[in-house]
Design a protein around this motif. Structure first.
Motif, PDB file in Angstrom:
ATOM      1  N   PHE A   1       0.951  -1.162  -0.059  1.00 29.72           N
ATOM      2  CA  PHE A   1       0.060  -0.413  -0.239  1.00 29.72           C
ATOM      3  C   PHE A   1       1.406   0.807   0.346  1.00 29.72           C
ATOM      4  O   PHE A   1       0.147   2.437  -0.810  1.00 29.72           O
ATOM      5  N   SER A   2       2.023   1.034   0.589  1.00 30.77           N
ATOM      6  CA  SER A   2       2.254   2.725   0.588  1.00 30.77           C
ATOM      7  C   SER A   2       3.182   3.013  -0.802  1.00 30.77           C
ATOM      8  O   SER A   2       3.283   3.632  -0.780  1.00 30.77           O
ATOM      9  N   TYR A   3       3.627   1.944  -1.031  1.00 28.63           N
ATOM     10  CA  TYR A   3       4.075   1.808  -2.726  1.00 28.63           C
ATOM     11  C   TYR A   3       2.694   2.545  -3.430  1.00 28.63           C
ATOM     12  O   TYR A   3       3.595   3.382  -4.160  1.00 28.63           O
ATOM     13  N   ALA A   4       1.809   1.824  -3.645  1.00 30.53           N
ATOM     14  CA  ALA A   4       0.884   2.744  -4.603  1.00 30.53           C
ATOM     15  C   ALA A   4      -0.218   3.957  -4.422  1.00 30.53           C
ATOM     16  O   ALA A   4       0.123   3.885  -5.242  1.00 30.53           O
ATOM     17  N   GLN A   5       0.514   4.244  -2.999  1.00 26.67           N
ATOM     18  CA  GLN A   5       0.279   5.245  -2.402  1.00 26.67           C
ATOM     19  C   GLN A   5       0.941   6.873  -3.233  1.00 26.67           C
ATOM     20  O   GLN A   5       0.325   7.625  -2.944  1.00 26.67           O
ATOM     21  N   LYS A   6       2.085   6.639  -3.222  1.00 21.61           N
ATOM     22  CA  LYS A   6       2.627   7.707  -4.093  1.00 21.61           C
ATOM     23  C   LYS A   6       2.282   8.298  -5.250  1.00 21.61           C
ATOM     24  O   LYS A   6       2.736   9.427  -5.948  1.00 21.61           O
ATOM     25  N   GLU A   7       1.421   7.594  -5.910  1.00 23.43           N
ATOM     26  CA  GLU A   7       1.061   8.398  -7.447  1.00 23.43           C
ATOM     27  C   GLU A   7      -0.525   9.157  -7.145  1.00 23.43           C
ATOM     28  O   GLU A   7      -0.573  10.363  -7.568  1.00 23.43           O
TER      29      GLU A   7
ATOM     30  N   THR B   1       5.344   7.883  15.555  1.00 23.98           N
ATOM     31  CA  THR B   1       4.763   7.605  13.938  1.00 23.98           C
ATOM     32  C   THR B   1       6.186   8.092  13.221  1.00 23.98           C
ATOM     33  O   THR B   1       6.407   9.359  13.168  1.00 23.98           O
ATOM     34  N   THR B   2       6.011   7.486  11.991  1.00 21.39           N
ATOM     35  CA  THR B   2       6.865   8.327  10.533  1.00 21.39           C
ATOM     36  C   THR B   2       7.010   9.179  10.576  1.00 21.39           C
ATOM     37  O   THR B   2       5.779   9.887  10.158  1.00 21.39           O
TER      38      THR B   2
ATOM     39  N   VAL C   1       0.339   7.718   3.572  1.00 23.51           N
ATOM     40  CA  VAL C   1       0.902   6.899   4.138  1.00 23.51           C
ATOM     41  C   VAL C   1       2.186   7.429   5.248  1.00 23.51           C
ATOM     42  O   VAL C   1       2.819   8.110   4.964  1.00 23.51           O
ATOM     43  N   SER C   2       1.446   6.565   6.693  1.00 21.82           N
ATOM     44  CA  SER C   2       3.151   6.705   7.623  1.00 21.82           C
ATOM     45  C   SER C   2       2.568   5.693   8.746  1.00 21.82           C
ATOM     46  O   SER C   2       1.752   5.153   8.348  1.00 21.82           O
ATOM     47  N   ALA C   3       3.647   4.919   9.215  1.00 23.27           N
ATOM     48  CA  ALA C   3       3.778   3.503   9.859  1.00 23.27           C
ATOM     49  C   ALA C   3       3.728   4.330  10.798  1.00 23.27           C
ATOM     50  O   ALA C   3       4.305   5.788  11.292  1.00 23.27           O
ATOM     51  N   TYR C   4       3.343   3.621  12.260  1.00 23.10           N
ATOM     52  CA  TYR C   4       3.828   4.295  13.453  1.00 23.10           C
ATOM     53  C   TYR C   4       4.123   2.463  14.537  1.00 23.10           C
ATOM     54  O   TYR C   4       3.532   1.675  13.800  1.00 23.10           O
ATOM     55  N   PHE C   5       4.798   3.228  15.801  1.00 19.39           N
ATOM     56  CA  PHE C   5       5.183   1.952  16.970  1.00 19.39           C
ATOM     57  C   PHE C   5       4.441   2.662  17.906  1.00 19.39           C
ATOM     58  O   PHE C   5       4.803   3.923  18.261  1.00 19.39           O
ATOM     59  N   SER C   6       4.253   1.767  18.725  1.00 18.31           N
ATOM     60  CA  SER C   6       3.257   2.399  19.941  1.00 18.31           C
ATOM     61  C   SER C   6       3.867   1.387  21.198  1.00 18.31           C
ATOM     62  O   SER C   6       4.028  -0.053  20.915  1.00 18.31           O
ATOM     63  N   THR C   7       4.443   1.708  22.244  1.00 15.87           N
ATOM     64  CA  THR C   7       3.785   0.679  23.429  1.00 15.87           C
ATOM     65  C   THR C   7       3.924   1.977  24.801  1.00 15.87           C
ATOM     66  O   THR C   7       4.345   2.925  24.749  1.00 15.87           O
TER      67      THR C   7
ATOM     68  N   ASN D   1      -5.556  -6.574  36.844  1.00 20.15           N
ATOM     69  CA  ASN D   1      -4.638  -7.170  36.730  1.00 20.15           C
ATOM     70  C   ASN D   1      -4.505  -5.516  35.560  1.00 20.15           C
ATOM     71  O   ASN D   1      -4.394  -4.736  35.275  1.00 20.15           O
ATOM     72  N   PHE D   2      -2.511  -5.839  35.508  1.00 22.07           N
ATOM     73  CA  PHE D   2      -1.364  -4.467  34.671  1.00 22.07           C
ATOM     74  C   PHE D   2      -0.589  -5.574  33.741  1.00 22.07           C
ATOM     75  O   PHE D   2      -0.304  -6.932  34.057  1.00 22.07           O
ATOM     76  N   MET D   3      -0.746  -4.687  32.528  1.00 21.11           N
ATOM     77  CA  MET D   3       0.119  -5.450  31.392  1.00 21.11           C
ATOM     78  C   MET D   3       0.880  -4.756  30.686  1.00 21.11           C
ATOM     79  O   MET D   3       0.583  -3.637  30.270  1.00 21.11           O
ATOM     80  N   GLY D   4       1.607  -4.980  29.751  1.00 19.29           N
ATOM     81  CA  GLY D   4       2.328  -4.183  28.967  1.00 19.29           C
ATOM     82  C   GLY D   4       1.791  -4.785  27.394  1.00 19.29           C
ATOM     83  O   GLY D   4       1.996  -5.820  27.204  1.00 19.29           O
ATOM     84  N   GLU D   5       2.152  -3.849  26.789  1.00 22.31           N
ATOM     85  CA  GLU D   5       1.961  -3.836  25.029  1.00 22.31           C
ATOM     86  C   GLU D   5       2.944  -3.290  24.363  1.00 22.31           C
ATOM     87  O   GLU D   5       3.208  -2.554  24.424  1.00 22.31           O
ATOM     88  N   ILE D   6       3.204  -3.380  23.095  1.00 24.92           N
ATOM     89  CA  ILE D   6       3.809  -3.159  22.101  1.00 24.92           C
ATOM     90  C   ILE D   6       2.886  -3.601  20.992  1.00 24.92           C
ATOM     91  O   ILE D   6       1.873  -4.726  20.649  1.00 24.92           O
ATOM     92  N   ALA D   7       2.863  -2.223  19.324  1.00 24.97           N
ATOM     93  CA  ALA D   7       2.599  -2.209  18.165  1.00 24.97           C
ATOM     94  C   ALA D   7       3.204  -2.327  17.251  1.00 24.97           C
ATOM     95  O   ALA D   7       3.670  -0.932  17.466  1.00 24.97           O
ATOM     96  N   LEU D   8       1.966  -2.793  16.447  1.00 22.28           N
ATOM     97  CA  LEU D   8       3.043  -1.994  14.452  1.00 22.28           C
ATOM     98  C   LEU D   8       1.589  -1.539  13.677  1.00 22.28           C
ATOM     99  O   LEU D   8       1.184  -2.754  14.031  1.00 22.28           O
ATOM    100  N   GLY D   9       1.844  -0.641  13.690  1.00 17.48           N
ATOM    101  CA  GLY D   9       0.676  -0.217  12.397  1.00 17.48           C
ATOM    102  C   GLY D   9       0.817   0.974  11.562  1.00 17.48           C
ATOM    103  O   GLY D   9       2.029   1.601  11.088  1.00 17.48           O
ATOM    104  N   THR D  10      -0.231   0.733  10.678  1.00 16.65           N
ATOM    105  CA  THR D  10       0.264   1.678   9.374  1.00 16.65           C
ATOM    106  C   THR D  10      -1.212   2.261   9.498  1.00 16.65           C
ATOM    107  O   THR D  10      -2.030   2.458   9.379  1.00 16.65           O
ATOM    108  N   HIS D  11      -0.932   3.960   9.188  1.00 16.24           N
ATOM    109  CA  HIS D  11      -2.041   4.306   8.875  1.00 16.24           C
ATOM    110  C   HIS D  11      -2.593   5.035   7.028  1.00 16.24           C
ATOM    111  O   HIS D  11      -1.306   5.428   6.722  1.00 16.24           O
ATOM    112  N   PHE D  12      -3.385   5.112   6.692  1.00 15.89           N
ATOM    113  CA  PHE D  12      -3.651   5.440   5.902  1.00 15.89           C
ATOM    114  C   PHE D  12      -4.468   6.450   5.548  1.00 15.89           C
ATOM    115  O   PHE D  12      -6.353   6.701   6.573  1.00 15.89           O
ATOM    116  N   TYR D  13      -4.308   7.813   4.864  1.00 16.33           N
ATOM    117  CA  TYR D  13      -5.625   8.711   4.789  1.00 16.33           C
ATOM    118  C   TYR D  13      -6.100   8.995   3.642  1.00 16.33           C
ATOM    119  O   TYR D  13      -5.953   8.370   2.168  1.00 16.33           O
TER     120      TYR D  13
END
Length: 215
Positions: free
Chosen positions: A15-21, A114-115, A121-127, A157-169
């Protein structure tokens, strides 16, 4: 599950490459100081287990909720995502299989990185960390310990979280698929009956979530 993650990353790159045009959409959306949205998805949830005569089978469930995204700068934000997370596991104690449904109020608070955006398109990482309130903690309490397999789960209960995702506008909204891992910190299990006490010592949540977010 590794194949699912690899497929997700492949789609992101495609999708990232497709968005360039394409023409840029929602150019000023991320400049808002506070943004809202909602999410839904599926998850695969189980437990890290310490036991002498017990086993647990992971189960598939769902999650849904809302979110508030506080903009700190162009690349960092703080996000809160209160919602409901529900699934069912099968617990085997001394050869007896017990259905163990759980429904949680789930409150993750995370830092999101966020990148730089490339067109649409942009990618993101969260923790971050999350608090879970278990509405079904006493589902398997039975007779309060009179039966051998009676047990309870902890409510808080308590937990740790980590995520990888992408934003599409898109023209009217931002769509963000993500994969998230959850790691429980505390033991959620307490045996009441004799078999429940002797067969199982500890349960700590583990889960992988596939989430679709709309803002």
């Amino acid at each position: 599950m590794i194949r699912l993650i690899a497929f997700f990353l492949f789609l992101t790159c495609t999708f990232s490459y497709a968005q360039k045009e394409k023409i840029t959409q929602l150019e000023n959306f991320d400049n808002k100081p506070l943004r809202y949205g909602y999410y839904l998805g599926l998850h695969y949830k189980g437990y890290a287990i310490k036991a002498s005569n017990a086993s647990i089978t992971p189960g598939v469930g769902f999650q849904l909720g809302v979110l508030a995204d506080l903009h700190l700068n162009n690349y960092i934000s703080v996000i809160a995502e209160p919602g409901v997370l529900s699934s069912t596991n099968k617990l085997t104690l001394a050869n007896e299989t017990i259905q163990m449904p759980t429904t949680h109020f789930h409150l993750p608070i995370s830092f999101k990185f966020t990148t730089q955006r490339i067109n649409n398109v942009s990618a993101y990482f969260s923790t971050g960390i999350s608090y879970n309130y278990n509405f079904t903690a006493e589902k398997n309490i039975g007779d309060g310990g009179a039966k051998p397999n009676d047990f309870v789960l902890t409510k808080h209960n308590f937990m740790g979280e980590i995520a990888l995702g992408t934003h599409f506008y898109f023209p009217y909204f931002k769509f963000s698929p993500s994969i998230r891992g959850i790691y429980g910190f505390n033991n959620e299990y307490k045996g009441l009956g004799t078999t429940a006490k002797n067969s199982l010592n500890s349960l700590k949540s583990r889960a992988i979530l596939l989430t679709l977010t709309f803002q």
